[in-house]
Write an enzyme that holds these catalytic residues in place. Sequence first.
Site, short mmCIF file in Angstrom:
data_model
loop_
_atom_site.label_atom_id
_atom_site.label_comp_id
_atom_site.label_asym_id
_atom_site.label_seq_id
_atom_site.Cartn_x
_atom_site.Cartn_y
_atom_site.Cartn_z
N PHE A 114 -35.29 16.73 -15.80
CA PHE A 114 -36.31 17.04 -14.80
C PHE A 114 -36.46 18.55 -14.63
CE2 PHE A 114 -37.33 17.83 -10.24
CZ PHE A 114 -38.63 17.37 -10.28
N GLN A 115 -37.70 19.00 -14.66
CA GLN A 115 -38.05 20.42 -14.53
C GLN A 115 -37.36 21.29 -15.59
OE1 GLN A 115 -37.77 21.67 -10.35
NE2 GLN A 115 -39.90 21.01 -10.11
#
Lengths: 558, 170
Positions: free
Chosen positions: A103-104
């Site tokens: 994530f990210q």
Amino acid sequence: MKALEDLGVEYLFGYPGGVVLYIYDEIHKQKKIKHILVRHEQGATHMADGYARVTGKPGVVLVTSGPAATNTVTGLTTAMMDSVPIVCFTGQVPVQLIGNDAFQECDIVGITRTCTKHNYLVKDVKDLERIIHQAFYIATSGRPGPVLVDIPKDVSMAMTEYQGIKKVELRGYKPKKVPAQGPLEEAVELIFKSNKPVLYMGGGVVASGASGIVTEFADLLGIPVTMTLMGLGGFPGDNPLCLGMLGMHGGYWANMAMNNSDLLIALGPRFDDRVTGDLKKFAVHAKKIHLDIDASSIGKIVNVDIGLVGDAKEVVSKIVSLAKKDPERVRRYRNSLKPWKEQIQRWQKEHPLYYPQEIGGTLRPQYVIQKIYEATKGEAIITTDVGQHQMWTAQIYKFNGPRRWCTSGGLGTMGFGLPAAIGAQLAYPNDTVFCISGDGSIQMNIQELATAVQNKLPVKVAIINNFYLGMVRQWQQFFYERRYSESEMLAMPDFVKLAESYGAVGFLVKKPSEVETVLKESLKIKDRPVLIDFHVVKEENVMPMVPAGKGLDEMLLA
Amino acid sequence: MEKRHTISVLVENEFGVLARIAGLFAQKGYNIESLSVSPTTDATLSRMTIVTVGNDHVVQQIIKQLDKLINVLRVEDLSHEKHVTRELFLVKLEGRSRSRSEAEKLALEMGGKLIDYSAAAFVVEVTGNEEEGTSCLEKLKKQGILEVVRTGVIAVQRGEHVLVSPKEKL
């Protein structure tokens, strides 16, 4: 944090997020470095950039991973193109997750490889201190530029002992300061042999702090000086030798002087196509001396007779002392330049910078900028966005000193002006900072008004509002038979209400008679930003103009 | 005038350095003909040999741009100096109609040696400079090449001159 403190960092422009929370927790625990919370990470980079341009110190950015990191790319490229020192810290997912599409996560080191001077991924906390010191050294030395340091979350949470590094040594990086004596002497000889010399000054003069010595050099020998957009302020705008800006929207006389000269003394420019026009027609009769800190700049675009690699301040000092050895020769040389300067004056008289004054109560953009110049006595820090307003400001506002002019020259970044003004205002809280913008540009980062309000910064924003993307419209008028494809802004916010909604002060000005009063009023406001919406005549053009790809002497004049 | 240039580069042995160098060529639109990288006796350094084609102006720019990279310690255009180049070829040839001794003989004729043999195919190892390599490949073509793998050129200057890091030079 200790390393940043040791490096004299005053401000961090940033935005928190998941993987940098350990760092933000440390920020919370200390008092020396102030964090400026921006509204968009692009804003953070431009603020750091504005701060760096006016102080000469590096601007520092801190953002989280993924989208935050990618949002910095425009700001980093802007700084790269204009050689501005920035150190940008990005958060990264923990080391074990890198490459897993966590994530990210994004490969920001890969993405920014070409838009930073150098970048790092810190894989071990033991390297962190050394890398931070190296990053600052690389950003600020040689040809300055942005450096990115990517810090994975597990590295930022790990503990290490602070060493207190004092000196940075890099095997592969030794910025050269002074060129050999031989070429310097040749350069001086070439100067004394010239009859029609022009000093062509770029941003390198400002960056190296060479303005003083360059002014001494020009005054000593009586050589006319023209500047690039980036060089403005590097030479006093009111000095009789100053020819102002050259290039696409430069003065007719400046461009004619360039193309008729027999010697170009290029100090820290990079021969941008917006300056040279058609290279085949650029200063063809002139011998060329090119001084640049960056060896790869020399001979990149234009072949030169003498290339000097070094720091402008040091090199020009050496040239001045070499020239001074023979005062009689200097005197004779100065006298011999008289006919050349008279010729330039004739060009200036033939085609002065001309723009129509107010007609029947309409408001002209140039008039607004002239009045801003008068109201601030030429002493303000001016930032701009990109477009017509930028060129009018460059033509009209006379800068008497360096580091008072912030504009995105190389990349031409719309949305640069307001955040850059915020960075500059933080650096100089007591000075007047004016962002001159356009109705298109300002809407690209207008959310940073909130950052200015939160920090009680009295930046002034002057919108030269013609309800068009003005420069696009001008090109469409000249080169696309007035087909104004998508250059008209059909929905425009009420900028006064918008400013007020942020907690700033808003003014609307439609008549020339109101300009001075409103400017005076706005200068009194010291605790919050002011936005002035100048509704100017819609179809005004920036003149003179060298059409793209033409020679400098093929200017459109009116 | 377009010319072939052999450039030696001494770089810090860090991850991402190759990407920086290859990226620089791609970004500036320069063409790499061959590139070989390997460690040196100093574990912190790698040496690259890059062969590129361009006029002197372009190659000068390449060298300046390479020199600008923080991880690059030295760059030299060997084309201006007397130098030797070598490339290693592994050539796999059709083997059904040949005995092992025939294959060995062929390898010897090529100035190489047989390093693998099976009933269906065999592999010949050849080293040489560019000219030798090309002429050898020309000759082998007639013998039924199945595949060729080349290392890319490596080069070193003749005589006592060596490419060392600035620090070691002091």
